[in-house]
Design an enzyme around this catalytic site. Structure first.
Site, short mmCIF file in Angstrom:
data_model
loop_
_atom_site.label_atom_id
_atom_site.label_comp_id
_atom_site.label_asym_id
_atom_site.label_seq_id
_atom_site.Cartn_x
_atom_site.Cartn_y
_atom_site.Cartn_z
N CYS A 159 0.90 -1.19 -0.06
CA CYS A 159 -0.08 0.14 -0.02
C CYS A 159 0.73 1.25 -0.09
CB CYS A 159 -0.99 0.12 1.41
SG CYS A 159 -1.92 -1.33 1.24
N HIS A 287 -3.02 7.46 6.35
CA HIS A 287 -3.29 6.28 5.74
C HIS A 287 -4.82 5.87 6.02
CE1 HIS A 287 -2.52 2.88 3.48
NE2 HIS A 287 -2.56 2.03 4.26
N GLU A 298 -1.79 4.33 13.74
CA GLU A 298 -1.54 5.44 13.10
C GLU A 298 -1.79 6.70 14.29
OE1 GLU A 298 -1.74 7.84 8.88
OE2 GLU A 298 -3.06 6.16 9.20
N LYS A 316 -10.10 8.06 2.80
CA LYS A 316 -10.60 6.68 1.96
C LYS A 316 -12.06 6.47 2.09
CE LYS A 316 -6.09 4.29 2.27
NZ LYS A 316 -5.30 5.19 2.53
N HIS A 321 -9.77 2.04 -0.41
CA HIS A 321 -8.69 2.03 -0.47
C HIS A 321 -8.09 1.53 -1.71
CE1 HIS A 321 -4.59 1.09 1.01
NE2 HIS A 321 -4.52 0.27 1.93
N PHE A 379 1.67 -3.65 4.11
CA PHE A 379 1.88 -4.82 4.75
C PHE A 379 3.32 -4.90 4.77
CE2 PHE A 379 -2.12 -7.47 3.57
CZ PHE A 379 -2.86 -6.93 4.37
#
Length: 391
Positions: A159, A287, A298, A316, A321, A379
Site C-alpha cells: 500500500c 493512511h 497511526e 479513504k 483503499h 503490509f
C-alpha cells in the site's frame, strides 16, 4: 521537486475535478460491490467507463483492467499533453517513468484461468502475461504510450507503492539520472485481492469509516494517480514535493507495529528532508484504512510526532483503499487541499474514536494550508510519508 501536472481516476470519476467536487460536497464514491466473483455483502470503489478506455490499436497487447485505468488517467486533466511538453523540453531519454502497483493486471490472469476448458492445464494461447499481469507491464505501457525512453521502474511495496514511486522518481531527478518523471500508482479490482482481504476478515460491511469508534474494516477501491515531477527551478506552476521519508520496520507480514515505530520513523524522515518542524505542517492526510489495528497504530504514531496540534483525517471514505495507487491519489488530494484551503474531515462519522489522542477532523474545515503531510503504510512494515506544499 515541482509537481507540474497531475491526474487521478477513482470511483468518483476520471480527473481531479470530480474528486475535488466530492471532497467539498462530502459525497463518497463507494457502493455495494458488483465485481464478478467478489465476496458477498461488501462495498467497493469501482471505476466506471473502463469499457471505453482501451489502449490505442498499436498497443492493444497491453489491454487489461489495470492499463485501462492508466489510460483513463492519461486522457484526463491534460496530463498526456503536459508530459509531451516535458518530453519536448528535455528529450524522451531524460523523462523517467516510476510507478507503483500491487497486483498489476492479475485480473487478466484470472480471466485466463476461468477460460480453460474442463481438464485443461494450459492457459489460453492468446493470454499475454508479459504485457498485462507482469509488474513491469504498467511502466512499459506508460513509456510506450507517452513516447518516453528514460528509466522505467515499477515499485511494488503493497500500500506504499504509489508514494514510494514518487519518492524514487524524485531521487532519479536529484541524482541527475532524469530531468523529469511520470510517477504515481495504478491498482485495479480483482478477485484475488477481494477474497484475500475477506479471508483476513478485514473488509467492511458498508462504506469504510476510518477513525470511527465502531470502524469495521476496509472498502477496497481501484484507481490511478499520476504526477509529473520536474526540477523546482523550472519556470512552471504547481506545488512542491518538499520532502519524503520511508522506513521498513518489518514488524509482521500484515499487522502494523502497535506503537507505530516505522510510521514515526517515516514521518520524521519526511519532515527532516523538508527541513521543517512538526509545527510547520498544517494538515496530515492519514493512511487511515478503517481497520481496528491500522487506525489505532497511526493515531499513536501521530501523537508521538504532532501531539494533538495538527488536524488530520483519512480520505479513504471517498475513494476506498486503492492499495498501490492510494499514496499517489492521496498526494494529489493533498494538492487539492492546498489549492482550496480544505481539511476534509473523515467521511461518515460524527466523532473520532474516543481513545484517539490526535486531532481527527470529522467535518470539513476551511483554513489556509501551506504544507500537507500524506501518509502511506503497508503490509510487511513498509512506510512512506510525503510533504507537499508551497515552500
Amino acid at each position: 521537486m515541482r509537481i507540474s501536472a497531475g491526474t487521478t481516476v477513482t470511483a468518483l470519476g476520471a480527473g481531479l475535478g470530480p474528486l475535488r467536487a466530492a471532497l467539498l460536497e462530502r459525497r463518497g464514491g463507494l457502493a455495494p460491490c458488483r465485481f464478478p466473483g467478489a465476496p458477498g455483502g461488501i462495498w467497493a470503489g469501482a471505476v466506471a467507463g473502463l469499457e471505453d478506455a482501451a489502449p490505442p490499436p498499436d498497443l492493444a497487447a497491453y489491454d487489461c483492467r489495470n492499463n485501462r485505468l492508466a489510460e483513463l488517467a492519461l486522457r484526463s486533466d491534460g496530463f498526456a499533453a503536459a508530459v509531451a511538453a516535458a518530453r519536448d523540453r528535455y528529450g524522451p531519454e531524460r523523462v523517467a517513468v516510476v510507478v507503483g502497483t500491487s497486483t498489476a493486471g492479475i485480473e487478466q490472469t484470472e480471466q485466463a484461468y476461468a477460460a480453460r476448458q474442463p481438464g485443461e492445464t494450459e492457459l489460453p494461447a492468446e493470454f499475454d502475461y508479459g504485457h498485462t499481469h507482469d509488474l513491469q507491464a504498467l511502466p512499459a505501457y506508460l513509456r510506450s504510450r507517452l513516447g518516453l525512453r528514460g528509466p522505467g521502474l515499477v515499485i511494488s511495496t503493497a500500500c506504499t507503492s504509489g508514494a514510494q514511486a514518487i519518492l524514487q522518481a524524485a531521487a532519479l531527478i536529484v541524482t541527475g539520472m532524469a530531468d523529469a518523471a511520470v510517477a504515481g500508482g495504478v491498482d485495479s479490482l480483482c478477485r484475488m485481492t477481494l477474497h484475500g482481504f475477506a479471508a483476513l476478515e478485514l473488509l467492511s460491511a458498508g462504506p469504510c469509516r476510518p477513525c470511527a469508534e465502531d470502524r469495521d474494516g476496509i472498502a477496497i477501491g481501484e484507481g490511478a494517480g499520476l504526477v509529473l515531477l520536474e526540477r523546482p527551478e523550472a519556470t512552471l506552476a504547481g506545488p512542491l514535493l518538499l520532502g519524503a521519508g520511508a522506513s521498513s520496520d518489518g514488524h509482521h507480514m500484515s499487522a502494523p507495529h502497535p506503537e507505530g515505530l516505522g510510521a514515526v520513523t517515516a514521518m520524521r524522515a519526511a519532515l527532516a528532508a523538508a527541513r521543517i518542524a512538526p509545527g510547520e505542517i498544517d494538515y496530515v492526510n492519514l493512511h487511515g484504512t478503517g481497520t481496528r489495528a491500522n487506525d489505532a497504530m497511526e493515531d499513536a504514531a501521530m501523537h508521538q510526532v504532532f501531539g494533538d496540534a495538527v488536524p488530520c483525517s483519512s480520505t479513504k471514505g471517498w475513494t476506498g483503499h486503492t492499495l498501490g495507487a492510494s499514496g499517489a491519489i492521496e498526494a494529489l488530494i493533498a494538492t487539492i487541499c492546498l489549492e482550496d484551503g480544505l481539511v476534509p474531515g473523515c467521511l461518515g462519522i460524527e466523532a473520532a474514536d474516543p481513545a484517539f489522542r490526535s486531532q481527527v477532523a470529522t467535518g470539513n474545515r476551511a483554513m489556509g494550508l501551506r504544507r500537507v503531510l500524506s501518509n502511506s503504510f503497508g503490509f510487511g512494515g513498509s512506510n512512506c510519508s510525503l510533504v507537499i506544499g508551497h515552500g
